[in-house]
Structure formats: structure tokens, C-alpha cells
Design a protein around this motif. Structure first.
Motif, PDB file in Angstrom:
ATOM      1  N   PRO A  85     -86.392  31.987 -36.488  1.00 55.99           N
ATOM      2  CA  PRO A  85     -86.555  32.053 -37.949  1.00 55.99           C
ATOM      3  C   PRO A  85     -86.259  33.454 -38.484  1.00 55.99           C
ATOM      4  O   PRO A  85     -86.552  34.463 -37.844  1.00 55.99           O
ATOM      5  CB  PRO A  85     -88.035  31.694 -38.155  1.00 55.99           C
ATOM      6  N   GLY A  86     -85.652  33.492 -39.665  1.00 48.28           N
ATOM      7  CA  GLY A  86     -85.455  34.757 -40.356  1.00 48.28           C
ATOM      8  C   GLY A  86     -84.218  35.541 -39.982  1.00 48.28           C
ATOM      9  O   GLY A  86     -84.071  36.695 -40.413  1.00 48.28           O
ATOM     10  N   LEU A  87     -83.306  34.961 -39.209  1.00 50.62           N
ATOM     11  CA  LEU A  87     -82.096  35.691 -38.849  1.00 50.62           C
ATOM     12  C   LEU A  87     -81.205  35.895 -40.077  1.00 50.62           C
ATOM     13  O   LEU A  87     -81.128  35.020 -40.947  1.00 50.62           O
ATOM     14  CB  LEU A  87     -81.319  34.942 -37.761  1.00 50.62           C
ATOM     15  N   PRO A  88     -80.497  37.025 -40.157  1.00 48.91           N
ATOM     16  CA  PRO A  88     -79.605  37.268 -41.304  1.00 48.91           C
ATOM     17  C   PRO A  88     -78.404  36.327 -41.264  1.00 48.91           C
ATOM     18  O   PRO A  88     -77.987  35.881 -40.194  1.00 48.91           O
ATOM     19  CB  PRO A  88     -79.177  38.722 -41.112  1.00 48.91           C
ATOM     20  N   SER A  89     -77.839  36.015 -42.419  1.00 46.79           N
ATOM     21  CA  SER A  89     -76.711  35.082 -42.469  1.00 46.79           C
ATOM     22  C   SER A  89     -75.530  35.711 -43.194  1.00 46.79           C
ATOM     23  O   SER A  89     -75.673  36.602 -44.037  1.00 46.79           O
ATOM     24  CB  SER A  89     -77.115  33.780 -43.171  1.00 46.79           C
ATOM     25  N   ARG A  90     -74.320  35.207 -42.848  1.00 45.25           N
ATOM     26  CA  ARG A  90     -73.070  35.647 -43.461  1.00 45.25           C
ATOM     27  C   ARG A  90     -72.000  34.613 -43.130  1.00 45.25           C
ATOM     28  O   ARG A  90     -72.007  34.056 -42.031  1.00 45.25           O
ATOM     29  CB  ARG A  90     -72.672  37.020 -42.934  1.00 45.25           C
ATOM     30  N   PHE A  91     -71.104  34.368 -44.025  1.00 45.81           N
ATOM     31  CA  PHE A  91     -70.044  33.368 -43.839  1.00 45.81           C
ATOM     32  C   PHE A  91     -70.614  31.993 -43.501  1.00 45.81           C
ATOM     33  O   PHE A  91     -70.012  31.218 -42.762  1.00 45.81           O
ATOM     34  CB  PHE A  91     -69.076  33.802 -42.728  1.00 45.81           C
ATOM     35  N   GLY A  92     -71.797  31.690 -44.003  1.00 46.78           N
ATOM     36  CA  GLY A  92     -72.397  30.394 -43.764  1.00 46.78           C
ATOM     37  C   GLY A  92     -73.041  30.222 -42.406  1.00 46.78           C
ATOM     38  O   GLY A  92     -73.420  29.106 -42.039  1.00 46.78           O
ATOM     39  N   SER A  93     -73.163  31.300 -41.630  1.00 50.52           N
ATOM     40  CA  SER A  93     -73.814  31.222 -40.320  1.00 50.52           C
ATOM     41  C   SER A  93     -74.557  32.537 -40.066  1.00 50.52           C
ATOM     42  O   SER A  93     -74.601  33.420 -40.931  1.00 50.52           O
ATOM     43  CB  SER A  93     -72.789  30.967 -39.214  1.00 50.52           C
ATOM     44  N   VAL A  94     -75.121  32.656 -38.884  1.00 47.79           N
ATOM     45  CA  VAL A  94     -75.876  33.876 -38.554  1.00 47.79           C
ATOM     46  C   VAL A  94     -74.946  35.084 -38.553  1.00 47.79           C
ATOM     47  O   VAL A  94     -73.816  35.016 -38.046  1.00 47.79           O
ATOM     48  CB  VAL A  94     -76.564  33.731 -37.176  1.00 47.79           C
ATOM     49  N   ASP A  95     -75.414  36.175 -39.125  1.00 53.01           N
ATOM     50  CA  ASP A  95     -74.647  37.428 -39.120  1.00 53.01           C
ATOM     51  C   ASP A  95     -74.942  38.181 -37.823  1.00 53.01           C
ATOM     52  O   ASP A  95     -75.874  38.972 -37.750  1.00 53.01           O
ATOM     53  CB  ASP A  95     -75.029  38.278 -40.339  1.00 53.01           C
ATOM     54  N   TRP A  96     -74.120  37.941 -36.825  1.00 56.93           N
ATOM     55  CA  TRP A  96     -74.338  38.566 -35.522  1.00 56.93           C
ATOM     56  C   TRP A  96     -73.938  40.041 -35.505  1.00 56.93           C
ATOM     57  O   TRP A  96     -74.125  40.711 -34.491  1.00 56.93           O
ATOM     58  CB  TRP A  96     -73.582  37.804 -34.443  1.00 56.93           C
ATOM     59  N   ASP A  97     -73.398  40.543 -36.608  1.00 55.71           N
ATOM     60  CA  ASP A  97     -73.082  41.968 -36.693  1.00 55.71           C
ATOM     61  C   ASP A  97     -74.221  42.773 -37.308  1.00 55.71           C
ATOM     62  O   ASP A  97     -74.115  43.987 -37.450  1.00 55.71           O
ATOM     63  CB  ASP A  97     -71.801  42.174 -37.513  1.00 55.71           C
ATOM     64  N   SER A  98     -75.291  42.097 -37.659  1.00 55.81           N
ATOM     65  CA  SER A  98     -76.464  42.776 -38.218  1.00 55.81           C
ATOM     66  C   SER A  98     -77.462  43.095 -37.109  1.00 55.81           C
ATOM     67  O   SER A  98     -77.775  42.230 -36.277  1.00 55.81           O
ATOM     68  CB  SER A  98     -77.145  41.881 -39.256  1.00 55.81           C
ATOM     69  N   PRO A  99     -78.008  44.320 -37.090  1.00 56.96           N
ATOM     70  CA  PRO A  99     -79.028  44.648 -36.078  1.00 56.96           C
ATOM     71  C   PRO A  99     -80.259  43.752 -36.144  1.00 56.96           C
ATOM     72  O   PRO A  99     -80.993  43.641 -35.162  1.00 56.96           O
ATOM     73  CB  PRO A  99     -79.390  46.104 -36.405  1.00 56.96           C
ATOM     74  N   ALA A 100     -80.464  43.096 -37.281  1.00 55.66           N
ATOM     75  CA  ALA A 100     -81.615  42.207 -37.406  1.00 55.66           C
ATOM     76  C   ALA A 100     -81.475  40.954 -36.550  1.00 55.66           C
ATOM     77  O   ALA A 100     -82.447  40.210 -36.369  1.00 55.66           O
ATOM     78  CB  ALA A 100     -81.824  41.813 -38.875  1.00 55.66           C
ATOM     79  N   SER A 101     -80.276  40.709 -36.009  1.00 59.03           N
ATOM     80  CA  SER A 101     -80.068  39.549 -35.129  1.00 59.03           C
ATOM     81  C   SER A 101     -80.317  39.898 -33.661  1.00 59.03           C
ATOM     82  O   SER A 101     -80.071  39.069 -32.782  1.00 59.03           O
ATOM     83  CB  SER A 101     -78.633  39.030 -35.287  1.00 59.03           C
TER      84      SER A 101
END
Length: 244
Positions: A85-101
Motif C-alpha cells: 500500500p502507498g507506493l508512488p504511481s506514474r504512467f498508470g502504474s507504480v513509479d519504480w524510479d521513485s525512492p519511495a518504491s
């Protein structure tokens, strides 16, 4: 006569033990920092340190570590599972380029344990399914350097420096177009994500690359080309407990 003298000495010693030998007061509590046996000065030093290796995705981090032949911790293995829960999102999916992931504390603790104890249990992460699939134990030998590579390595600079286990922090740089094509070809070959997602992500990273590099340098990394980084890391590996 000798036996009586020996018995008297035993009685006196027992009395001193009971009374503390100082006008009936208990002896002072020993300093907990004082060891029973002296520890050689060399044993107090950290025997291993970490080289943090970051740079844009596709900049050559993994290929460099393979050439060096040193122990490596792949920081990508500390990604969170996709259903966290709470993972950052981008392009309609998880933003794996964010340190929050990514599990910052887990990565830090694993690297500190490797430097101090020479062993740590590391997660194994499957990028196509975005999940951890198990753990593996990394046991170090006499190597003075362990490399931790990944796009989030700069997030650990301050932590490892505070723990006195940082040898160097390097951001690999090379021409953006070269990085873009190497990244795209690698990701397509490994089926990391759907091709449309890989292209969108690749173009976004291409545009963001200068700012990303500035950010990593601001967090304590130094920019270096692949050849310079390889030379410097080999020099560190040849010098026990060295650091830049």
C-alpha cells in the motif's frame, strides 16, 4: 605454623571480599567499556567498506561490477512488492524510479551488517513480476570493498558515512543517447515490463537525466566516467579499509 599462617591469610582475604576492602564499602563498579583483555587497535577498525555506485538506468553499473569481480549488492533487490500500500504511481502504474518504491532502511542495515559482520541476508527480487521471491546469504571473505549498485545508491551516502563504512560514492555518466539505447535494449531483452511502458519510461528518463545526475551529486556522489570509476575502485580494493 605454616598451615596456621595460610589459614589466617585465607580468612583475611575472605573478609576483604565480603566488606569490599575499603572501610566496609563495596568496590566501585567497573567501567563497562573496559575490556577484560585488551583489544588490539587494528581489531577496532571496520574491515570492509562500501562503494556506492549509481547513475542513470543503462549507464553501465552492472557491467562494471561484473568486470571488477568484487562482492556486489544489487540495490534493485530492495524494491517493495507491487501490492504494498502507498507506493508512488506514474504512467498508470507504480513509479519504480521513485525512492519511495524502495526499502531504504533494509538496504542500509544490510550493508552495515556486511561491513561489520561480514555476512548478511539479502532479498531476491523478480523485476518482471515486481515481487520478492526469496532471500540469499552473502558471506564475505577478506575483500576490503563491497559494491552496492543501483539508481537509489545516493540515498545511502549520508547513512553509510555516519556509520563510517563508506569508501566512495560514484555516479556513472556517459552520453544520454547512449544510455537511452542501452537501457531500452536491455529492458526489452529481459522483458522487464510491456514495451510501451519501457518506451515511455525511457523517454522520460532521457529528459530527466541531467537533473537526476545533479541530484545524486548533491547527495554526495561524484560524477565519473566508466573508465575512471573502474580505475578508482580497483585502487580502493587494493588498499584495506581505504576510502576517498
Amino acid at each position: 605454623m605454616r598451615s596456621r599462617g595460610f589459614l589466617a591469610a585465607v580468612v583475611v582475604a575472605f573478609w576483604l571480599l565480603l566488606t569490599g576492602g575499603d572501610n566496609g564499602r563495596m568496590p566501585a563498579t567497573p567501567d563497562p567499556d573496559e575490556a577484560l583483555f585488551p583489544i588490539p587497535e587494528g581489531e577496532r577498525r571496520v574491515r570492509r567498506r562500501v562503494v556506492l555506485l549509481t547513475g542513470p538506468s543503462g549507464s553501465g553499473k552492472s557491467s562494471l561490477t561484473r568486470r571488477l569481480g568484487l562482492p556486489v549488492v544489487a540495490l534493485d533487490d530492495f524494491y517493495f512488492d507491487i501490492d504494498r500500500p502507498g507506493l508512488p504511481s506514474r504512467f498508470g502504474s507504480v513509479d519504480w524510479d521513485s525512492p519511495a518504491s524502495w526499502d531504504h532502511d533494509g538496504a542500509r542495515d544490510a550493508l552495515v551488517a556486511l561491513c561489520r559482520d561480514g555476512v548478511s541476508d539479502l532479498p531476491v527480487y523478480d523485476i518482471p513480476t515486481s515481487r520478492r521471491t526469496g532471500t540469499t546469504r552473502l558471506l564475505l571473505g577478506d575483500e576490503p570493498i563491497v559494491i552496492a549498485e543501483g539508481i537509489f545508491a545516493a540515498e545511502l551516502v549520508a547513512d553509510l558515512r555516519a556509520e563510517d563504512v563508506l569508501a566512495d560514492a560514484i555516479c556513472l555518466v556517459r552520453p544520454r543517447m547512449q544510455t537511452f539505447w542501452f537501457r531500452l535494449l536491455r529492458d526489452l531483452a529481459e522483458s522487464r515490463k510491456p514495451p510501451s511502458t519501457l518506451v515511455r519510461r525511457g523517454l522520460a528518463l532521457f529528459r530527466a537525466e541531467p537533473a537526476l545526475i545533479r541530484g545524486w551529486v548533491a547527495k554526495g556522489c561524484r560524477a565519473a566516467g566508466v573508465a575512471e570509476a573502474e580505475r578508482d575502485i580497483r585502487a580502493l580494493a587494493a588498499t584495506p579499509t581505504a576510502r576517498r
